[in-house]
Scaffold this motif. Structure first.
Motif, PDB file in Angstrom:
ATOM      1  N   ALA A  57       2.503   3.397  10.644  1.00  0.00           N
ATOM      2  CA  ALA A  57       2.220   3.984   9.333  1.00  0.00           C
ATOM      3  C   ALA A  57       0.713   4.051   9.124  1.00  0.00           C
ATOM      4  O   ALA A  57      -0.014   3.126   9.501  1.00  0.00           O
ATOM      5  N   TYR A  58       0.270   5.153   8.531  1.00  0.00           N
ATOM      6  CA  TYR A  58      -1.134   5.236   8.140  1.00  0.00           C
ATOM      7  C   TYR A  58      -1.218   4.893   6.661  1.00  0.00           C
ATOM      8  O   TYR A  58      -0.689   5.615   5.817  1.00  0.00           O
ATOM      9  N   THR A  59      -1.821   3.757   6.354  1.00  0.00           N
ATOM     10  CA  THR A  59      -1.806   3.254   4.983  1.00  0.00           C
ATOM     11  C   THR A  59      -3.140   3.514   4.289  1.00  0.00           C
ATOM     12  O   THR A  59      -4.183   3.623   4.931  1.00  0.00           O
ATOM     13  N   ARG A  60      -3.060   3.610   2.978  1.00  0.00           N
ATOM     14  CA  ARG A  60      -4.283   3.853   2.201  1.00  0.00           C
ATOM     15  C   ARG A  60      -5.214   2.644   2.236  1.00  0.00           C
ATOM     16  O   ARG A  60      -6.423   2.788   2.385  1.00  0.00           O
TER      17      ARG A  60
ATOM     18  N   TRP B 108       6.046   9.950   2.767  1.00  0.00           N
ATOM     19  CA  TRP B 108       4.991   9.285   1.976  1.00  0.00           C
ATOM     20  C   TRP B 108       5.687   8.168   1.214  1.00  0.00           C
ATOM     21  O   TRP B 108       6.624   8.439   0.447  1.00  0.00           O
TER      22      TRP B 108
ATOM     23  N   SER C  60       0.834  -1.200   0.000  1.00  0.00           N
ATOM     24  CA  SER C  60       0.000   0.000   0.000  1.00  0.00           C
ATOM     25  C   SER C  60       0.870   1.252   0.000  1.00  0.00           C
ATOM     26  O   SER C  60       2.046   1.208   0.357  1.00  0.00           O
ATOM     27  N   GLU C  61       0.266   2.373  -0.369  1.00  0.00           N
ATOM     28  CA  GLU C  61       0.864   3.664  -0.040  1.00  0.00           C
ATOM     29  C   GLU C  61       0.655   3.905   1.451  1.00  0.00           C
ATOM     30  O   GLU C  61      -0.321   3.411   2.034  1.00  0.00           O
ATOM     31  N   ALA C  62       1.544   4.690   2.046  1.00  0.00           N
ATOM     32  CA  ALA C  62       1.424   4.947   3.485  1.00  0.00           C
ATOM     33  C   ALA C  62       2.149   6.238   3.835  1.00  0.00           C
ATOM     34  O   ALA C  62       2.979   6.731   3.060  1.00  0.00           O
TER      35      ALA C  62
END
Ligand code: ZN
Length: 276
Positions: free
Chosen positions: A52-55, A83, A33-35
């Motif tokens: 991490a806050y992931t999409r 990012w 994922s993106e994060a």
């Protein structure tokens, strides 16, 4: 002893199930994922724990083995507010994922215009850490984070970006009150000279319904709130004067609502305010 394996793909998670000789199963899922890195801290001699806050998967905690070594493959890629594209393995019944690969897309943590911007960045991290459950994807919240991060680095935009994030974080959580009409009598508040906010009721009120002394929000601040809730951040003029008092009433209202709704105090809010 490994006897066989079975692969399947579900909801962007690539899982491999290992069947061990004594009959037990080991399910390992590949997460990609993106994060955005929102917190890191050291583990053992050379490792790093990353929040991490992931999409795709929401908030994740993982271990990056060897990340604190000088020649680590993660060097420069797991800094705060980077990012990234992240690949990690998740085992059943383990809280921490194993971070396998990280690609840096853009770093937001190193270009802060001043210390206040740095604190405001950390406020975003604190809000996500303290108020968002783990493993709960929220695409709009991830997009909000990416929208605000570049703006909050700019000292002329950072107060507006902070306010934008706070209002929309409450709104996405279903905790921001309707602002267009009085919460008691339903009259439109758009032409009111002053709008009042009752924090106990979490309502905007007209002058007739405010009952007792409540903090008021000036018409200028009310218009700003309307713009925040109806326009993209990039379309808003940054010179709203949140720090010099013009819209301080709105910032106060939103901060009160944040701490009341989530039933906690946020250290970074106090630190940012002390930098005003
Ligand atoms: Zn009313």
């Amino acid at each position: 002893m490994l006897k066989a394996s079975q692969k399947c793909r579900r909801d962007d998670i690539y899982s491999v199930t290992f069947f061990w000789g004594h009959g037990s199963l080991l399910v390992v899922s590949l997460l990609e994922s993106e994060a955005v890195v929102i917190k890191t801290y050291p583990l053992a001699e050379a490792d790093k724990i990353v929040v991490a806050y992931t999409r795709k998967y929401g908030k994740l905690r993982g271990v990056a083995r060897g990340a604190r070594r000088l020649r680590s493959r993660f060097a420069g890629r797991l800094e705060l507010f980077s990012w990234i594209g992240i690949s990690a393995f998740e085992r059943e019944n383990q809280d921490l994922v194993q971070i396998d690969k990280v690609d840096l897309i853009r770093s937001f943590g190193l270009g802060c215009g001043n210390y206040r911007c740095f604190l405001q960045l950390n406020l975003l991290g604190e809000l996500l850490i303290e108020t968002v459950p783990e493993h709960e994807p929220n695409e709009p919240l991830f997009r909000l984070l990416l929208l605000v991060l570049p703006e909050i680095q700019d000292p002329t935009r950072s107060d507006l970006a902070q306010l934008y994030f706070e209002v929309w974080h409450l709104k996405l959580a279903g905790l921001f009150p309707s602002y267009r009409t009085c919460g008691q009598c339903g009259v439109s508040l758009f032409n009111a000279a002053h709008v009042f906010y009752g924090s106990a009721l979490n309502m905007f009120l007209c002058g007739n319904c405010k009952g007792k002394a409540l903090p008021s929000i000036s018409s200028k601040s009310y218009q700003l709130l309307h713009h925040v809730l109806t326009e993209p951040l990039g379309h808003l003029n940054g010179s709203f004067g949140l720090t010099d008092g013009d819209s301080r009433d709105l910032a106060d209202m939103v901060e009160t609502q944040l701490q009341r709704s989530f039933e906690r105090r946020f250290d970074c809010l106090t630190l940012v305010r002390n930098q005003s």
